[in-house]
Design an enzyme around this catalytic site. Structure first.
Site, short mmCIF file in Angstrom:
data_model
loop_
_atom_site.label_atom_id
_atom_site.label_comp_id
_atom_site.label_asym_id
_atom_site.label_seq_id
_atom_site.Cartn_x
_atom_site.Cartn_y
_atom_site.Cartn_z
N GLU A 48 0.84 -1.22 0.00
CA GLU A 48 0.00 0.00 0.00
C GLU A 48 0.87 1.27 0.00
OE1 GLU A 48 -3.28 -0.42 -0.54
OE2 GLU A 48 -3.23 1.75 -0.84
C1 LIG Z 1 2.30 -9.94 0.52
C2 LIG Z 1 2.08 -8.88 -0.50
C3 LIG Z 1 0.80 -8.53 -0.86
C4 LIG Z 1 0.59 -7.56 -1.84
N1 LIG Z 1 -0.69 -7.29 -2.27
C5 LIG Z 1 -0.87 -6.52 -3.38
C6 LIG Z 1 -2.16 -6.41 -4.00
O1 LIG Z 1 -3.16 -6.96 -3.51
N2 LIG Z 1 -2.28 -5.69 -5.14
C7 LIG Z 1 -1.20 -5.08 -5.72
O2 LIG Z 1 -1.37 -4.45 -6.76
N3 LIG Z 1 0.04 -5.16 -5.15
C8 LIG Z 1 0.23 -5.87 -4.01
N4 LIG Z 1 1.48 -5.99 -3.45
C9 LIG Z 1 2.58 -5.27 -4.05
C10 LIG Z 1 3.10 -4.14 -3.18
O3 LIG Z 1 2.17 -3.08 -3.17
C11 LIG Z 1 4.48 -3.76 -3.70
O4 LIG Z 1 5.37 -4.77 -3.30
C12 LIG Z 1 4.94 -2.41 -3.19
O5 LIG Z 1 4.20 -1.39 -3.81
C13 LIG Z 1 6.42 -2.14 -3.47
O6 LIG Z 1 6.76 -2.42 -4.81
P1 LIG Z 1 8.01 -3.36 -5.11
O7 LIG Z 1 7.84 -4.61 -4.34
O8 LIG Z 1 8.17 -3.47 -6.58
O9 LIG Z 1 9.25 -2.60 -4.50
P2 LIG Z 1 10.10 -1.48 -5.24
O10 LIG Z 1 9.21 -0.45 -5.84
O11 LIG Z 1 11.09 -2.14 -6.12
O12 LIG Z 1 10.85 -0.80 -4.02
C14 LIG Z 1 12.08 -1.32 -3.45
C15 LIG Z 1 12.64 -0.26 -2.49
O13 LIG Z 1 12.97 0.93 -3.22
C16 LIG Z 1 12.28 2.04 -2.67
N5 LIG Z 1 11.88 2.94 -3.75
C17 LIG Z 1 11.23 2.61 -4.90
N6 LIG Z 1 11.02 3.71 -5.65
C18 LIG Z 1 11.53 4.75 -4.97
C19 LIG Z 1 11.62 6.15 -5.22
N7 LIG Z 1 11.08 6.70 -6.30
N8 LIG Z 1 12.22 6.93 -4.29
C20 LIG Z 1 12.71 6.39 -3.15
N9 LIG Z 1 12.67 5.09 -2.87
C21 LIG Z 1 12.08 4.26 -3.76
C22 LIG Z 1 11.09 1.47 -1.94
O14 LIG Z 1 10.64 2.34 -0.90
C23 LIG Z 1 11.63 0.16 -1.42
O15 LIG Z 1 12.32 0.36 -0.22
C24 LIG Z 1 1.70 -6.91 -2.44
C25 LIG Z 1 3.00 -7.26 -2.05
C26 LIG Z 1 3.20 -8.24 -1.11
C27 LIG Z 1 4.61 -8.64 -0.77
#
Ligand SMILES: Cc1cc2nc3c(=O)[nH]c(=O)nc-3n(C[C@H](O)[C@H](O)[C@H](O)COP(=O)(O)OP(=O)(O)OC[C@H]3O[C@@H](n4cnc5c(N)ncnc54)[C@H](O)[C@@H]3O)c2cc1C
Length: 592
Positions: free
Chosen positions: A438
């Site tokens: 979220e």
């Molecule tokens: C158990 C689980 C349930 C989930 N449920 C849903 C769901 O129902 N629907 C759905 O759509 N998604 C869902 N998600 C996805 C979740 O919302 C994403 O994992 C989350 O938004 C982070 O994206 P990412 O994992 O690609 O991390 P990334 O975006 O790759 O981030 C990795 C790190 O980099 C940092 N970062 C990234 N971009 C920036 C920036 N511009 N500036 C500074 N720091 C940055 C982040 O803060 C983080 O620390 C779920 C994930 C999990 C693990």
């Protein structure tokens, strides 16, 4: 397994003293939400969650949801029955409009219920939580026909909902998503693409799952400006509204995770699935943003929920476990660890932060209700601003604290905390996702400094600071503990204001400054807001004690908690100022 017991007295105290439940009940449409009715709902639903959902928490953790060879998904033993009873009892619809079969109660009540639902069983709670988000989207942006077709069954919980944003290359950067939507002559769309991490993407709790899927229409502009939102049901509906053919989508795998094992986190494949556009094309991101406040507050509440459940368990263990001799204890006898000052420090730290978080989350939810329903436009505007300001704090600080609180509860258990048998480790593993989904907490912090501080040219944060200063002023004129709390709050306010002024002066012109200090600033916001709300809680407790009202022991404990927070936790905010105002130079100089 130790039981969960809904903290009804503490919840009631916040509903009566930090937010104004009677004033909410006076709003048009909420007349039936009088305080006694609300407390009755909370008592009943709290009993239901504790009896029906809490005992399945461990089962969910050990069994996990499983994907079968035919692509279907089976939730852990007992889940379908418990969920069916939840639907039967009518708990799912409490905050939704009566015209779709809901109870028409304020969002505040839904948040209080969510606290207990999530504490009882976080893995199971995510199904209703995501469904609420989908209902909210349809209520705001669905066409009349879409609302009539989908909402009655979703509001009762007979059908569930999902939110499909994430793709392998599109996490925080939602604008990078590539799922395609192709228009058809009959007005429908064909959706093709892969979504990952979709919570309750498939399961056996309901006959139908209404997926809300973000996708790009042909020639959509790049990035977030070119995202559209579609309804993509698991089972298509026949002309008469009955369940028809399976849509062309499936859960192709389930992730193995460190926690919330009961919640199926699905990789979803959409292969020309039939979809229905919500609202206008290319407006999907705007729609998502509008409803993010509700979802983010709910996720913030999960920190409160698991923190409280773990705290209850830690208190119980601290009374049972005997080790060493506490100061003043008779020679030759071991003491329960609850008598050791360091264990008391851990327990009181937990209790103080839990109570601060509850005040924050409920205030945030009340603001959402007033912003949506108050007849006076000025009140609506101010409360929307407050909700906007508080939301990243509730989500970011709330979920960070969730991890810290469950970790402290584990620490109180010593080695037994690290052993799965006590169950406390599960809370720690379960809540660890909350700072990630979220919108990661890094993204929440960026939202705070990039979007929320500049609201009304700094006027919104200035009003908020003035409210804290006013409370500190009132307390400094009081006696005893209240004066001590007021003094600490005044100091914290001064530091918070100086740091905020620095960010407004140096962060807006040079975003590098704001982004480098964003996370420590969000924490500072949380610590000071918590201190302010507990100071108000102390004021209310003292007022009642002076008037001879209420349970004196309970009220005195409110003062103890608020004073501990003010004197031992609130001063931590000042320590964050150097990190907020350092700028990016050191971060940039480091090589990795
Ligand atoms: C158990 C689980 C349930 C989930 N449920 C849903 C769901 O129902 N629907 C759905 O759509 N998604 C869902 N998600 C996805 C979740 O919302 C994403 O994992 C989350 O938004 C982070 O994206 P990412 O994992 O690609 O991390 P990334 O975006 O790759 O981030 C990795 C790190 O980099 C940092 N970062 C990234 N971009 C920036 C920036 N511009 N500036 C500074 N720091 C940055 C982040 O803060 C983080 O620390 C779920 C994930 C999990 C693990």
């Amino acid at each position: 397994m130790p039981d969960y017991s809904a903290p009804l007295d503490d919840m009631r105290f916040v509903l009566e003293n930090i937010v104004d439940l009677p004033a909410l009940a006076a709003l048009p449409g909420f007349e039936h939400a009088d305080p006694e009715m609300v407390h009755g709902i909370l008592e009943e639903s709290g009993r239901f969650f504790a009896q029906e959902f809490a005992p399945l928490n461990r089962v969910g953790d050990t069994q996990h949801s499983r994907r079968n060879d035919d692509g279907s998904v089976t939730t852990p033993d007992g889940f379908p029955r418990a969920y069916a009873r939840y639907v039967e009892a009518g708990w799912a619809g409490v905050p939704f409009p009566a015209e779709y079969g809901g109870g028409g109660f304020p969002w505040l009540i839904a948040i209080a219920m969510q606290e207990m639902l999530t504490a009882s069983n976080m893995g199971l709670s995510l199904c209703p939580l995501l469904t609420q988000g989908a209902i909210d989207m349809l209520l705001h942006y669905g066409s009349e026909e879409q609302r009539e077709v989908y909402l009655p069954k979703m509001v009762t919980g007979e059908w569930t909902g999902t939110m499909n944003l994430t793709e392998p290359q599109a996490g925080s950067d939602v604008g990078a998503l590539t799922t395609k939507a192709v228009p058809q002559d009959d007005g429908t769309w064909r959706i093709t693409g892969q979504k990952i991490f979709i919570t309750y993407g498939d399961h056996d709790l309901a006959d139908n799952i209404i997926h809300l899927v973000l996708a790009r229409v042909p020639d959509a502009p790049p990035g977030t400006k070119g995202i559209s939102c579609f309804i993509v049901p698991k089972v298509l509906l026949a002309e008469d509204g009955s369940l028809g053919e399976r849509n062309s989508l499936e859960c192709v795998s389930i992730e193995q995770k460190m926690g919330i094992n009961a919640s199926p986190t699905c990789v979803m494949a959409y292969d020309g699935a039939v979809g229905y556009l919500i609202g206008e094309a290319n407006q999907g991101m705007r729609y998502m943003f509008k409803m993010m406040n509700n979802a983010r507050v709910s996720v913030g509440v999960s920190g409160l929920s698991l923190g409280d459940r773990a705290y209850q368990q830690a208190v119980e263990y601290a009374h049972e476990r005997r080790q060493g001799r506490a100061p003043g204890a008779p020679a030759g006898e071991s003491s329960p660890i609850v008598d050791h000052p360091d264990v008391r420090r851990m327990l009181l730290t937990m209790r103080a932060q839990i109570e601060a978080l509850r005040c924050l989350a409920y205030l945030n939810a009340e603001s959402l209700d007033l912003a949506a329903r108050h007849p006076d436009e000025e009140v609506r505007t101010r409360r929307q601003e407050l909700a906007d300001l508080l939301t990243p704090i509730t989500k970011g600080w709330g979920t960070d604290l969730g991890v810290e609180l469950t970790s402290l509860a584990l620490q109180v258990h010593g080695g037994m905390g690290y052993i799965e048998e006590t169950g406390v480790a599960q809370h720690y593993r379960d809540i660890r996702i909350a700072p990630i989904y979220e919108g990661t907490n890094g993204i929440q912090a960026m939202d705070m400094v990039g979007r929320k501080l500049p609201m009304r040219a700094g006027g919104v944060i200035a009003d908020f600071l003035a409210g804290i200063e006013a409370t500190a002023g009132e307390l400094s004129g009081a006696d005893g503990d209240l004066a001590a709390i007021g003094k600490r709050l005044a100091d914290a306010h001064a530091g918070f204001k100086t740091t905020t002024d620095w960010l407004l002066a140096n962060g807006l012109a040079d975003p590098g400054n704001a982004l480098a200090g964003a996370t420590p600033y969000l924490r500072m916001c949380g610590i000071v807001t918590g201190g302010w709300l507990l100071a108000r809680s102390a004021q209310a407790a003292q007022r009642q004690l002076d008037a001879g009202e209420g349970d004196a022991d309970f009220l005195r404990q409110k003062l103890v908690t608020a004073k501990f927070y003010a004197e031992q936790l609130l001063p931590q905010a000042a320590g964050l100022a150097p990190a907020v105002t350092a700028g990016p130079a050191d971060l940039q100089a480091a090589t990795f």
